[in-house]
Design an enzyme around this catalytic site. Structure first.
Site, PDB file in Angstrom:
ATOM      1  N   HIS A  28       0.809  -1.224   0.000  1.00 14.03           N
ATOM      2  CA  HIS A  28       0.000   0.000   0.000  1.00 14.03           C
ATOM      3  C   HIS A  28       0.847   1.280   0.000  1.00 14.03           C
ATOM      4  CE1 HIS A  28       0.354   0.237   4.392  1.00 14.03           C
ATOM      5  NE2 HIS A  28      -0.505  -0.721   4.621  1.00 14.03           N
ATOM      6  N   HIS A  82      -4.327  -9.331  14.248  1.00 13.58           N
ATOM      7  CA  HIS A  82      -4.394  -8.093  13.457  1.00 13.58           C
ATOM      8  C   HIS A  82      -5.234  -8.370  12.223  1.00 13.58           C
ATOM      9  CE1 HIS A  82      -3.423  -4.422  11.537  1.00 13.58           C
ATOM     10  NE2 HIS A  82      -2.283  -4.758  10.961  1.00 13.58           N
ATOM     11  N   GLU A  84      -5.638  -6.579   9.410  1.00 13.75           N
ATOM     12  CA  GLU A  84      -5.262  -6.106   8.076  1.00 13.75           C
ATOM     13  C   GLU A  84      -5.137  -7.326   7.153  1.00 13.75           C
ATOM     14  OE1 GLU A  84      -2.105  -3.184   7.956  1.00 13.75           O
ATOM     15  OE2 GLU A  84      -2.657  -2.609   5.910  1.00 13.75           O
ATOM     16  N   ASP A  86      -3.254  -8.515   4.940  1.00 15.23           N
ATOM     17  CA  ASP A  86      -2.058  -9.342   4.723  1.00 15.23           C
ATOM     18  C   ASP A  86      -1.979 -10.469   5.760  1.00 15.23           C
ATOM     19  OD1 ASP A  86      -1.698  -7.081   6.369  1.00 15.23           O
ATOM     20  OD2 ASP A  86       0.472  -7.196   6.239  1.00 15.23           O
ATOM     21  N   HIS A 148      -0.497  -1.233  14.807  1.00 15.85           N
ATOM     22  CA  HIS A 148      -0.697   0.104  14.287  1.00 15.85           C
ATOM     23  C   HIS A 148      -2.142   0.347  13.865  1.00 15.85           C
ATOM     24  CE1 HIS A 148      -0.655  -0.847   9.757  1.00 15.85           C
ATOM     25  NE2 HIS A 148      -0.572  -2.024  10.353  1.00 15.85           N
ATOM     26  N   ASP A 167       2.368  -7.021  13.637  1.00 15.43           N
ATOM     27  CA  ASP A 167       3.258  -6.196  12.814  1.00 15.43           C
ATOM     28  C   ASP A 167       4.464  -5.654  13.598  1.00 15.43           C
ATOM     29  OD1 ASP A 167       1.885  -6.418  10.433  1.00 15.43           O
ATOM     30  OD2 ASP A 167       0.782  -4.554  10.668  1.00 15.43           O
ATOM     31  N   TYR A 195      10.599  -0.226   7.996  1.00 16.06           N
ATOM     32  CA  TYR A 195       9.262  -0.630   8.450  1.00 16.06           C
ATOM     33  C   TYR A 195       8.762   0.320   9.546  1.00 16.06           C
ATOM     34  CZ  TYR A 195       5.427  -3.760   9.434  1.00 16.06           C
ATOM     35  OH  TYR A 195       4.163  -4.283   9.575  1.00 16.06           O
ATOM     36  N   HIS A 228       5.761 -10.300  10.118  1.00 19.66           N
ATOM     37  CA  HIS A 228       6.543 -10.110   8.883  1.00 19.66           C
ATOM     38  C   HIS A 228       8.020 -10.297   9.199  1.00 19.66           C
ATOM     39  CE1 HIS A 228       3.240  -8.346   6.585  1.00 19.66           C
ATOM     40  NE2 HIS A 228       3.017  -7.478   7.547  1.00 19.66           N
TER      41      HIS A 228
HETATM   42 FE1  FEO Z   1      -0.795  -4.007   9.438  1.00 20.63          FE
HETATM   43 FE2  FEO Z   1       1.105  -6.542   8.265  1.00 20.63          FE
HETATM   44  O1  FEO Z   1      -0.427  -5.521   8.438  1.00 20.63           O
END
Ligand code: FEO
Length: 404
Positions: A28, A82, A84, A86, A148, A167, A195, A228
């Site tokens: 993004h 989380h 999101e 991903d 986040h 994250d 990051y 990640h």
């Molecule tokens: Fe906030 Fe890795 O997604």
């Protein structure tokens, strides 16, 4: 038949079952030049529990890795730290595949998952600090709102002192290795800083408070397993120390000069500004927007003391690439910066004032009036650009008495 995708053992009771996205180059709007991973973790408790899932296209790979350890139907609990996409994008297909007894997310996570999937899937939201027994293992859920997203949550495996940090403490870094100690430290530092600068910077104050509260929360991780990038099994305090440092947003004697140019006039001004900054004792990064991604600029700004922005005027406006990066940086809320604007124009010249207004909105202290050049800067204008750099440098040196 051998399984092509297998789990990676982290401890006797915890396996990595995520996916490596070698080809990811845009997250993004953040340039991910080294790809990424979506980490999911299998906890072999009673019942077997899956911590997070993966981006939707990678669900089969994750299920295959799970199957290398247990039959996926044995996963009875899924924890979504989380929402999101991903991490939660693969949740609907995973739920359909394993039919878990319970899906757990924070209270805000439940809202976010319902907002994403518009489903009536039963979801369980534990209280902040609530524990869940998995036989002889214990999971504790800790809300980390706005780290986040509002839904963000840590899950702590008490007996293993293993923190599933979603994250936080992660980075976009693909690789065949799974552990941080298998990577070059300079690569880890670079990607973790990128990051932090692009995802977590706006929440620096919350991060400082959270790190300060870890003892009170009885979190002393032996292993940090983010969503990640690599898993920290040796010296996990390394990434926590980096975060503590970056979250302070302590300015240094370093200036970032961001600019674009139409006919090399603003480019020449930027070079003269850079000369002045260097002469004034600052480290200088000149970042032409034709060659610099916005996320690299955000990274360069981490720990900088000054931001200088150059823009030509195009149709009475700031140049579009400059508007893009300024909107991006404003959202990331960098702090403790001084700065200035400059740029060339033909007949109206609004861009410099517009950039100054953007810098004010970002709470950047403007050290001097911006320098404008009509059409092509002459020697006098370039000399004023150099003085602009020197003036900004003097202010940074005043604010940062010790170099470093
Ligand atoms: Fe906030 Fe890795 O997604």
């Amino acid at each position: 038949m051998d399984r092509p995708f297998r789990a990676v053992k982290i401890t006797d009771r915890v396996h990595w079952v995520g996916a490596v996205d070698w080809g990811l180059r845009d997250f993004h709007g953040y340039a991910t030049s080294r790809g990424s991973t979506y980490n999911a973790y299998l906890v072999l408790g009673d019942p077997v529990t899956l911590i997070d899932t993966v981006k939707a296209p990678f669900v089969d790979e994750m299920l295959d890795r799970i199957a290398s350890v247990v039959d996926p139907s044995r996963v009875r609990i899924i924890v979504s730290n989380h929402s999101e996409l991903d991490h939660a994008g693969g949740l609907p297909r995973t739920i359909a595949a394993v039919r878990p007894d319970r899906v757990i997310a924070s209270a805000m996570g439940v809202k976010a998952l319902r907002g994403h999937f518009h489903w009536d899937q039963p979801l369980h939201a534990p209280q902040d600090g609530e524990t869940l027994r998995l036989g002889d293992l214990t999971l504790r859920f800790i809300e980390t709102r706005m780290l986040h997203w509002p839904d963000s949550m840590f899950t702590y495996l008490e007996e293993e002192r293993l923190l599933f940090s979603q994250d936080a403490f992660g980075m976009h870094l693909a690789g065949a290795a799974r552990f941080a100690d298998e990577f070059d430290t300079s690569v880890l530092h670079e990607e973790a800083a990128k990051y932090f600068a692009n995802i977590l910077l706006p929440y620096s104050g919350l991060i400082t408070r959270l790190i300060g509260r870890l003892p009170e929360l009885r979190i002393a991780p032996r292993i940090i397993a983010p969503d990640h990038g690599p898993i920290w099994r040796e010296r996990p305090e390394q990434i926590v120390e980096w975060y503590a440092e970056w979250a302070m947003q302590r300015p240094r004697r370093k200036a970032v000069v961001v600019f674009d140019t139409m006919w090399q006039s603003t480019d020449r001004m930027a070079r003269a500004v850079g000369e002045g900054l260097a002469a004034g004792g600052l480290g200088v990064a000149l970042l032409p927007l034709a060659a610099s991604h916005r996320s690299d600029i955000a990274t360069a700004l981490l720990g900088a003391g000054a931001l200088l922005v150059g823009s030509p005027t195009l149709n009475n406006q700031v140049f579009p690439t400059v508007a893009d990066v300024m909107a991006y940086l404003k959202g990331l809320r960098p702090r403790n910066l001084v700065g200035a604007a400059f740029g060339s124009y033909g007949w109206s010249g609004e861009a410099v004032a517009q950039v100054e207004e953007m810098l004010r909105e970002m709470k950047v202290e403007l050290v001097a009036e911006g320098v404008k050049a009509i059409y092509v800067p002459d020697a006098e204008v370039l000399a004023r650009c150099r003085v602009l750099g020197e003036t900004v440098a003097a202010r940074v040196v005043e604010r940062v008495p010790v170099a470093g």
